[in-house]
Enzyme design. Sequence first.
Site, short mmCIF file in Angstrom:
data_model
loop_
_atom_site.label_atom_id
_atom_site.label_comp_id
_atom_site.label_asym_id
_atom_site.label_seq_id
_atom_site.Cartn_x
_atom_site.Cartn_y
_atom_site.Cartn_z
N ASP A 143 33.87 43.31 44.22
CA ASP A 143 35.22 42.81 43.97
C ASP A 143 36.20 43.88 44.43
OD1 ASP A 143 35.29 44.77 42.05
OD2 ASP A 143 36.00 43.46 40.44
N LYS B 115 30.05 37.19 45.62
CA LYS B 115 30.47 38.08 44.53
C LYS B 115 30.25 37.39 43.18
CE LYS B 115 34.73 38.10 43.34
NZ LYS B 115 36.20 38.19 43.38
#
Length: 215
Positions: free
Chosen positions: A143, A125
């Site tokens: 996220d 991420k």
Amino acid sequence: MPSRQPDRADPEIVLRLLTEAYPDARVELAASNPLELLIAIVLSAQTTDERVNSVTPELFTRYRTAADYAAADLADLERILGPVGYYRQKAKAVKAVATALVERFDGEVPRTVEELVSIPWVGRKSAHLLVVSMFGGSALAVDTHVKRLAKRLGWTTQDDADKVEAEVAALFDPAELGRLTLTAILHGRRVCTARRPACGSCVLAGVCPSAGQFG
Ligand code: SF4
């Protein structure tokens, strides 16, 4: 009879609406170069961007290069990072990240996801967010906001971030994934929040299968 909302929002329409709503979408962590953003992302675990932004002006003034962080006095880092929580762990993380940059990348932040995820404390991420925000790349950073929004839009039922990424990315042109990431994060923060999504004022309400289901 009222028309029934489809089970899955049209990805193309969603991206168009999000782009119209957030034409200048970008990360809300304050950073003016890849090193600053990398450090800010590491600090953002388990806290808000606002809190990170409250400590980075002093941090970025005192420490300017990866070598500066690698050589930093841990106690000084801990003092500056106090307000972000988990400050001892994060001070160590910052030093570990900087040391890896110095030892393996000549003190520079690498530009590829493969290299970025080889750095301690940097996951997929974070790597995707960096590539999208600093290097003009396109990738989906999953996220908590992106995942929640994707589920509510009917794009995935997965919980695992890698699986969410695979299922959602398959719905888009790869070149659109950076824009999707940045706009979806903002929408998840400001409108489609975890506890009280504001469906009544949401630009996606007309296409979202979950619209109005939250009381
Ligand atoms: S309509 Fe409601 S559930 Fe759907 S994206 Fe908007 S805020 Fe989220």
